[in-house]
Scaffold this active site. Structure first.
Site, PDB file in Angstrom:
ATOM      1  NE  ARG A  16      35.822  14.696  16.305  1.00 47.69           N
ATOM      2  CZ  ARG A  16      36.406  13.332  16.066  1.00 47.69           C
ATOM      3  NH1 ARG A  16      35.611  12.624  15.323  1.00 47.69           N
ATOM      4  NH2 ARG A  16      37.414  13.002  16.654  1.00 47.69           N
TER       5      ARG A  16
ATOM      6  CG  LEU B 116      46.596   7.674  27.200  1.00 46.43           C
ATOM      7  CD1 LEU B 116      47.238   7.677  26.083  1.00 46.43           C
ATOM      8  CD2 LEU B 116      47.625   8.294  28.378  1.00 46.43           C
TER       9      LEU B 116
ATOM     10  N   GLY C 192      50.631  14.548  22.106  1.00 47.36           N
ATOM     11  CA  GLY C 192      50.236  13.118  21.624  1.00 47.36           C
ATOM     12  C   GLY C 192      50.149  12.149  22.636  1.00 47.36           C
TER      13      GLY C 192
ATOM     14  CB  ALA D 292     -16.486  14.981  52.736  1.00 47.92           C
TER      15      ALA D 292
HETATM   16  C1  UD1 Z   1      45.239   6.757  18.608  1.00 47.27           C
HETATM   17  C2  UD1 Z   1      46.358   5.974  18.213  1.00 47.27           C
HETATM   18  C3  UD1 Z   1      45.894   5.041  16.982  1.00 47.27           C
HETATM   19  C4  UD1 Z   1      44.596   4.262  17.411  1.00 47.27           C
HETATM   20  C5  UD1 Z   1      43.437   5.124  18.052  1.00 47.27           C
HETATM   21  C6  UD1 Z   1      42.336   4.148  18.682  1.00 47.27           C
HETATM   22  C7  UD1 Z   1      48.458   6.928  18.484  1.00 47.27           C
HETATM   23  C8  UD1 Z   1      49.521   7.609  17.963  1.00 47.27           C
HETATM   24  N1  UD1 Z   1      47.412   6.655  17.651  1.00 47.27           N
HETATM   25  O1  UD1 Z   1      44.798   7.538  17.394  1.00 47.27           O
HETATM   26  O2  UD1 Z   1      46.979   4.161  16.409  1.00 47.27           O
HETATM   27  O3  UD1 Z   1      44.051   3.481  16.236  1.00 47.27           O
HETATM   28  O4  UD1 Z   1      44.101   5.976  18.947  1.00 47.27           O
HETATM   29  O5  UD1 Z   1      41.545   5.175  18.803  1.00 47.27           O
HETATM   30  O6  UD1 Z   1      48.369   6.676  19.501  1.00 47.27           O
HETATM   31  N2  UD1 Z   1      45.344  11.951  24.308  1.00 47.27           N
HETATM   32  C9  UD1 Z   1      45.780  12.560  25.326  1.00 47.27           C
HETATM   33  N3  UD1 Z   1      46.800  13.287  25.031  1.00 47.27           N
HETATM   34  C10 UD1 Z   1      47.291  13.704  23.926  1.00 47.27           C
HETATM   35  C11 UD1 Z   1      46.751  13.147  22.823  1.00 47.27           C
HETATM   36  C12 UD1 Z   1      45.753  12.027  22.981  1.00 47.27           C
HETATM   37  O7  UD1 Z   1      45.561  12.217  26.561  1.00 47.27           O
HETATM   38  O8  UD1 Z   1      48.138  14.552  23.703  1.00 47.27           O
HETATM   39  C13 UD1 Z   1      44.180  10.791  24.545  1.00 47.27           C
HETATM   40  C14 UD1 Z   1      42.859  11.422  24.183  1.00 47.27           C
HETATM   41  O9  UD1 Z   1      42.227  11.859  25.155  1.00 47.27           O
HETATM   42  C15 UD1 Z   1      42.353   9.884  23.996  1.00 47.27           C
HETATM   43  C16 UD1 Z   1      43.204   8.964  23.381  1.00 47.27           C
HETATM   44  O10 UD1 Z   1      44.462   9.693  24.100  1.00 47.27           O
HETATM   45  O11 UD1 Z   1      41.366   9.401  25.006  1.00 47.27           O
HETATM   46  C17 UD1 Z   1      43.562   8.901  22.041  1.00 47.27           C
HETATM   47  O12 UD1 Z   1      43.757  10.178  21.302  1.00 47.27           O
HETATM   48  P1  UD1 Z   1      43.330  10.365  19.839  1.00 47.27           P
HETATM   49  O13 UD1 Z   1      43.633  11.707  19.373  1.00 47.27           O
HETATM   50  O14 UD1 Z   1      41.889  10.162  19.743  1.00 47.27           O
HETATM   51  O15 UD1 Z   1      43.824   9.045  19.242  1.00 47.27           O
HETATM   52  P2  UD1 Z   1      44.083   9.004  17.512  1.00 47.27           P
HETATM   53  O16 UD1 Z   1      45.301  10.008  17.270  1.00 47.27           O
HETATM   54  O17 UD1 Z   1      42.912   8.929  16.884  1.00 47.27           O
END
Ligand code: UD1
Ligand code: MG
Length: 495
Positions: A28, A21, A93, A438
């Site tokens: 940030r 993912l 998500g 030189a």
């Molecule tokens: C997610 C988990 C959480 C976990 C945490 C670990 C879920 C609902 N929650 O939280 O339980 O403790 O990761 O870091 O899964 N991403 C996508 N598409 C999206 C959303 C996210 O590709 O629509 C990718 C992001 O780029 C990232 C990863 O998924 O690499 C996690 O996304 P992020 O939003 O950081 O996860 P959290 O909500 O923090």
């Protein structure tokens, strides 16, 4: 739920897919560059994720891209052409992201691993252990979890009475007692493919963020009788995601610390680990010594007995046995066995210093082959040159390789000697065993055995100071000098 394959078959079968993912924003980082392309120990964060995924030898490897996807896709084409990408145009998500990834792959049987693109320390070994644990337990899902001191921001692992994983609750959706749980979800999992497909089909955005949570697949699996296990990892860095430049620098420091530790255990002396940086692909032999302020990057390799530093940065440089490289900046260069470089040398691409040669102080080289035992010791620019074995290039020699339009090559033959402060205007060939006086400005070839003198002949004009600088201290000194030499001459006459 339909019957899963026999565990023995599962052990033998390859992983169907790894879905990485990587569609999230990374706002940030405050960067025009995708977060995933920022580097740790010389490699993009994403390349570590791809390497770890590749290590489990899946049938398919798909990276889900979204934000800044042109950059990410172009980078993947460079570093990992075997990887496919799936676009998640809108980030709805983690569950939705996996749906997008799987849509790219079609129907899959077996197991699917899910990882993140921004967790650079996670290793292929860990993923393999996760898969092994999953297979041995015969679970529907296995979650990589960790116990942390401060679980803020993470999804919490809610265990059942039998210690299996009941569900994962996001912090913002968690009850007070659930927030106190310190076992967190890393976001890395192995799913039975069928369980995952079924679970993803049933997700709803019924949560605080209104997103489709991948974590909810666990509850779905449980409802249909699947068992969910956890693989607890001790090395917390392996679950650490990078969101900003503070985390990036801490990750770099930790990665570097591990790399240095590995090299010290392998027989490398590192005088000051605090100021020594070694990229992931560097190769060092036993009994290499790295002095303070050394940075080794790219595909740099250093052979046994060599001493590098202090204050030296080498990128894609090959250093031979027992060479010393002091206060030097170098890239795409090769330094032969027993050669000496620096202090204060600048080795540009195409520099090849052969065994026991020398590139000394305030010397810049580019596209320069310097033969065995040849010396360029002081204050020289050597661009586009071939210098033969044992030749000596005097202090302040300039190889003028560029006439403003084109560049040309200068050759100096074996055991030839170029006097100090000479300019050799390319193209010029100095034969074997030749001398250049030189201060020469050489524009034509010099044959073997010849001495080239290419400068104005010295003229001494008598009485010039007395006539032109009368009354000066200089004239006084000259008068005194000639009086005392007259007196000496008289004494000599008397004796
Ligand atoms: C997610 C988990 C959480 C976990 C945490 C670990 C879920 C609902 N929650 O939280 O339980 O403790 O990761 O870091 O899964 N991403 C996508 N598409 C999206 C959303 C996210 O590709 O629509 C990718 C992001 O780029 C990232 C990863 O998924 O690499 C996690 O996304 P992020 O939003 O950081 O996860 P959290 O909500 O923090
Ligand atoms: Mg999120």
């Amino acid at each position: 739920m339909s019957a899963r394959p026999d565990p023995a078959d599962r052990r033998a079968a390859p992983i169907a897919a790894v879905v990485v993912l990587a569609a999230g924003g990374g706002t940030r980082m405050k960067s025009a560059r995708s977060k995933l392309l920022h580097e740790v120990a010389g490699h993009s964060m994403l390349s570590y994720a791809v390497d770890a995924a590749t290590a489990v030898e899946p049938q398919h490897l798909v990276v889900v891209v979204g934000h800044q996807r042109e950059q990410v896709q172009a980078h993947l084409t460079d570093i990992a052409p075997h990887v496919r990408t799936a676009v998640q145009a809108e980030q709805k998500g983690t569950g939705h992201a996996v749906q997008c990834g799987l849509a790219e792959l079609g129907e899959l049987a077996g197991e699917i691993v899910v990882t993140y693109g921004d967790v650079p320390m996670l290793t292929g070994e860990t993923l393999k252990e996760l898969v092994t644990t999953h297979r041995e337990a015969g679970d529907a899902i296995t979650v990589l979890t960790a116990h942390v001191a401060n679980p803020t921001g993470y999804g919490r692992i809610i265990r059942d009475d039998d210690d299996t994983v009941a569900r994962i609750v996001e912090e913002r959706d968690a009850a007070e007692h659930e927030r106190r749980v310190t076992e967190i979800n890393s976001g890395i999992y192995v799913f039975d493919a069928e369980v995952l497909r079924e679970g993803l089909g049933q997700l709803t955005a019924n949560n605080d963020q209104g997103e489709l949570y991948l974590t909810d697949v666990i509850s779905v699996a449980r409802r249909s009788g699947g068992r969910v296990g956890a693989f607890v990892i001790e090395d917390l860095w392996q679950t650490e995601g990078i969101n900003d430049r503070l985390q990036l620098s801490r990750m770099n420091a930790e990665m570097n610390r591990r790399i240095l530790e590995r090299w010290m255990r392998a027989g490398v002396t590192i005088a000051d680990p605090a100021t020594t940086w070694i990229h992931a692909d560097v190769d060092l032999a036993e009994d290499v010594t790295l002095l303070p302020g050394t940075t080794l990057q790219g595909a740099t390799s250093v052979a046994t007995g060599a001493v590098i530093g202090p204050e030296t940065t080498l990128t894609d440089v090959e250093v031979g046995e027992n060479a010393t490289v002091t206060r030097t900046q170098g890239s795409l260069a090769s330094i032969g066995a027993g050669a000496v470089v620096g202090p204060f040398a600048y080795l540009r691409p195409g520099t090849i210093l052969e065994a026991k040669g020398k590139i000394g102080t305030f010397v810049e080289t580019k596209n320069a082959r310097i033969g065995p035992g040849a010396k360029v010791p002081h204050l020289t620019y050597a661009g586009d040159v071939v210098i033969g074995e044992g030749a000596n290039i005097g202090a302040g020699t300039i190889f003028a390789n560029y006439d403003g339009v084109t560049k040309a090559v200068t050759t100096v033959g074996r055991y030839s000697f170029v006097g100090s402060n000479s300019v050799l205007t390319a193209p010029v060939t100095i034969g074997d065993g030749a001398y250049v006086a030189a201060g020469s400005a050489v524009t034509g070839d010099v044959d073997p055995g010849q001495l080239a003198v290419a400068r104005g002949r010295q003229r001494n004009i008598n009485g010039w100071v007395a006539r032109k600088r009368a009354g000066s201290k200089t004239a006084e000194a000259a008068a005194e000098a000639s009086a005392s030499s007259d007196a000496q001459t008289q004494q000599g006459d008397q004796s």
